[in-house]
Design an enzyme around this catalytic site. Structure first.
Site, short mmCIF file in Angstrom:
data_model
loop_
_atom_site.label_atom_id
_atom_site.label_comp_id
_atom_site.label_asym_id
_atom_site.label_seq_id
_atom_site.Cartn_x
_atom_site.Cartn_y
_atom_site.Cartn_z
N GLU A 20 0.80 -1.26 0.18
CA GLU A 20 -0.15 -0.16 0.01
C GLU A 20 0.65 1.18 0.16
OE1 GLU A 20 -2.18 -3.43 1.19
OE2 GLU A 20 -0.54 -2.62 2.49
N ILE A 23 9.86 -9.55 4.62
CA ILE A 23 10.61 -10.59 4.97
C ILE A 23 10.13 -11.94 4.24
CG2 ILE A 23 11.67 -12.15 6.92
CD1 ILE A 23 10.85 -9.64 8.92
N HIS A 25 4.76 -14.68 -2.46
CA HIS A 25 4.18 -13.57 -2.09
C HIS A 25 5.26 -12.44 -2.06
CE1 HIS A 25 2.53 -10.63 0.79
NE2 HIS A 25 1.49 -10.74 -0.03
N ARG A 66 18.95 -4.08 9.72
CA ARG A 66 18.97 -2.96 9.00
C ARG A 66 18.18 -1.91 9.39
NH1 ARG A 66 20.50 -6.95 6.52
NH2 ARG A 66 21.45 -6.96 4.60
#
EC number: 2.5.1.78
Length: 154
Positions: free
Chosen positions: A58, A82, A88, A127
């Protein structure tokens, strides 16, 4: 030869940030890194607007809407995807990257790609402020530089 580049002074800049809520334990750290870096470079707190969206997919929609208002000198996108056991991950990463790139080119406002894409949760955490720095902070620096570069073309 003339060299055109943006400086790293955030004074007077208005910055929009779009953050994906999915994996919020990571994206909230990315947001903190971005906000801290913007403030340290002179962006005023009241010149930073944050829009939360459900997830990385989104983010491009909200980033484009934010950029279209022309109220922002740059828009930062922050999210975390992840890899799981299905495809997906690939769809979300690819479409988010395309959408974010299109948001910037379609509006003429720099839209900074800050979606962390990793194989593991541990890599994402690294990160977001541990071993590999903070991607949100890196994106804030890029946003300031690109906003100032964009101004130099006007």
């Amino acid at each position: 030869m003339n060299i055109i580049q943006g400086n790293l002074v955030g004074t007077g800049l208005k910055i929009g940030i779009v953050v994906g809520r999915f994996n919020e334990f990571i994206t909230s750290k990315l947001l903190s890194g971005a906000e801290d870096t913007l403030l340290r470079h002179g962006v005023e707190s009241n010149d930073i607007d944050v829009a939360w969206v459900p997830g990385a997919f989104e983010i491009p929609f909200a980033a484009k809407k934010m950029a279209e208002t022309k109220k922002y000198d740059a828009v930062i996108t922050l999210g975390t995807v992840i890899r799981g056991a299905t495809t997906h991950y690939d769809y979300v990463c690819n479409e988010a990257a395309k959408g974010i790139a299109q948001a910037g080119t379609a509006t003429g406002v720099p839209v900074i790609f800050g979606i962390v894409t990793t194989e593991t949760i541990e890599q994402a955490i690294e990160r977001a402020g541990t071993k590999a720095g903070n991607k949100g902070a890196d994106c804030a620096v890029s946003a300031i530089e690109m906003a100032n570069l964009n101004r130099s073309f006007e």
